[in-house]
Design an enzyme around this catalytic site. Structure first.
Site, PDB file in Angstrom:
ATOM      1  N   HIS A  48      17.578  95.683 -70.993  1.00  0.00           N
ATOM      2  CA  HIS A  48      17.914  94.517 -70.151  1.00  0.00           C
ATOM      3  C   HIS A  48      16.676  93.631 -69.967  1.00  0.00           C
ATOM      4  O   HIS A  48      16.737  92.418 -70.164  1.00  0.00           O
ATOM      5  CB  HIS A  48      18.444  95.022 -68.809  1.00  0.00           C
ATOM      6  CG  HIS A  48      18.726  93.966 -67.780  1.00  0.00           C
ATOM      7  ND1 HIS A  48      19.987  93.516 -67.494  1.00  0.00           N
ATOM      8  CD2 HIS A  48      17.887  93.267 -66.962  1.00  0.00           C
ATOM      9  CE1 HIS A  48      19.921  92.585 -66.552  1.00  0.00           C
ATOM     10  NE2 HIS A  48      18.653  92.413 -66.198  1.00  0.00           N
ATOM     11  N   GLU A  49      15.564  94.240 -69.631  1.00  0.00           N
ATOM     12  CA  GLU A  49      14.337  93.449 -69.408  1.00  0.00           C
ATOM     13  C   GLU A  49      13.849  92.848 -70.734  1.00  0.00           C
ATOM     14  O   GLU A  49      13.358  91.717 -70.757  1.00  0.00           O
ATOM     15  CB  GLU A  49      13.237  94.309 -68.770  1.00  0.00           C
ATOM     16  CG  GLU A  49      13.588  94.883 -67.398  1.00  0.00           C
ATOM     17  CD  GLU A  49      14.009  93.856 -66.356  1.00  0.00           C
ATOM     18  OE1 GLU A  49      13.584  92.687 -66.450  1.00  0.00           O
ATOM     19  OE2 GLU A  49      14.793  94.214 -65.460  1.00  0.00           O
ATOM     20  N   HIS A  87      15.663  89.713 -71.339  1.00  0.00           N
ATOM     21  CA  HIS A  87      15.074  88.589 -70.584  1.00  0.00           C
ATOM     22  C   HIS A  87      13.879  88.037 -71.369  1.00  0.00           C
ATOM     23  O   HIS A  87      13.748  86.829 -71.552  1.00  0.00           O
ATOM     24  CB  HIS A  87      14.591  89.053 -69.210  1.00  0.00           C
ATOM     25  CG  HIS A  87      15.651  89.161 -68.167  1.00  0.00           C
ATOM     26  ND1 HIS A  87      16.623  88.207 -67.985  1.00  0.00           N
ATOM     27  CD2 HIS A  87      15.877  90.115 -67.210  1.00  0.00           C
ATOM     28  CE1 HIS A  87      17.403  88.572 -66.966  1.00  0.00           C
ATOM     29  NE2 HIS A  87      16.975  89.725 -66.495  1.00  0.00           N
ATOM     30  N   HIS A 123      20.988  86.117 -66.794  1.00  0.00           N
ATOM     31  CA  HIS A 123      22.067  87.028 -66.404  1.00  0.00           C
ATOM     32  C   HIS A 123      23.436  86.455 -66.767  1.00  0.00           C
ATOM     33  O   HIS A 123      23.676  85.256 -66.629  1.00  0.00           O
ATOM     34  CB  HIS A 123      21.994  87.298 -64.895  1.00  0.00           C
ATOM     35  CG  HIS A 123      20.823  88.133 -64.520  1.00  0.00           C
ATOM     36  ND1 HIS A 123      19.964  87.813 -63.502  1.00  0.00           N
ATOM     37  CD2 HIS A 123      20.347  89.291 -65.053  1.00  0.00           C
ATOM     38  CE1 HIS A 123      19.018  88.735 -63.418  1.00  0.00           C
ATOM     39  NE2 HIS A 123      19.228  89.642 -64.351  1.00  0.00           N
TER      40      HIS A 123
END
Ligand SMILES: [Zn+2]
Length: 255
Positions: A145-146, A149, A155
């Site tokens: 997830h990071e 980013h 998101h």
């Protein structure tokens, strides 16, 4: 030096969001008080959109450095998450040498898991609180997830047409965290022609920032229990978007 760097970058956070004066995490380390949408370090130049090609890493190569204090076991754990992203795309992660002018600095400071969004010709941040392996920030899905980013993803529930798919139950959101449910305009985000993805690894969980334990994100369609907010794997749509974002010559997505 490391502390200075982080503080300097944090000082660049948009003025409308308070700085993380108290660095701590509660039940979900992605929901760090003081960070934009819980785990995003804002920089004025990077907040516009993930569709801007100048915010994608050149040639799909993400240079990174581990800061001191991240042990070999954790490095391997992070590299494993990087490998999963590489296997599903044409993106590559490369350890930066001393001459590399831009890279993502992977830190292990207390205070949750958070990262900057997308590429800038500078030093980006990806922080993972040094939890035990397979807990907190050190779950493979959280790290992926990071990393997304870092690669330029925002998101899922921030997208411009989210209100057709979910309802934000503001009555259940902690008052100080209402801004974490910001929605971007169509000019800000690119969906690469893909429809809303409840199962994205970039979607919040139904109880994110809940004040009372009740749902803060209510799906408007019937979806599988546990799908929304999952941090197990990249969804097919996540992979398609990543491939399109980095113009991968061959779509590396297997259903
Ligand atoms: Zn996030």
């Amino acid at each position: 030096m490391r502390t200075f760097l982080v503080l300097a970058l944090l000082a660049m956070i948009s003025g409308s969001h308070t700085l993380p004066t108290v660095v701590q995490w509660e039940e979900d380390p992605e929901q760090t008080p003081g960070f934009f949408e819980g785990d995003i370090v804002l920089r004025p130049k990077s907040r516009n959109c993930m569709s801007n090609p100048s915010q994608h890493w050149p040639d799909g190569i993400v240079y990174y450095k581990f800061s001191e204090g991240i042990d070999d076991v954790r490095k391997d754990f992070i590299r494993n998450a990087m490998n999963i992203v590489e296997e599903g795309s044409c993106v590559h992660f490369k350890e930066a040498d001393d001459d590399q002018p831009y890279f993502v600095n992977i830190t292990g400071n207390p205070g949750g898991c958070y990262s900057t969004v997308g590429f800038v010709e500078d030093i980006s941040i990806l922080n993972l609180h040094k939890h035990d392996l397979n807990t907190g920030c050190y779950r493979t899905g959280k790290i992926i997830h990071e990393l997304l980013h870092t690669l330029g993803f925002y998101h899922m529930q921030s997208t411009y047409d989210r209100d057709d798919y979910i309802r934000i139950a503001y009555e259940n959101v902690k008052p100080d965290f209402v801004h974490d449910f910001a929605k971007y305009s169509k000019d800000f985000v690119e969906d690469f022609g893909e429809k809303y993805d409840y199962g994205s690894i970039m979607h919040y969980s139904p109880h994110a920032f809940s004040a009372n334990g009740a749902e803060t994100i209510v799906p408007l369609q019937e979806i599988r229990e546990g799908l929304m907010g999952q941090r197990e794997a990249l969804s097919t749509v996540d992979l398609i978007k990543l491939n399109k974002m980095y113009k991968c010559p061959e779509l590396q997505v297997k259903d």
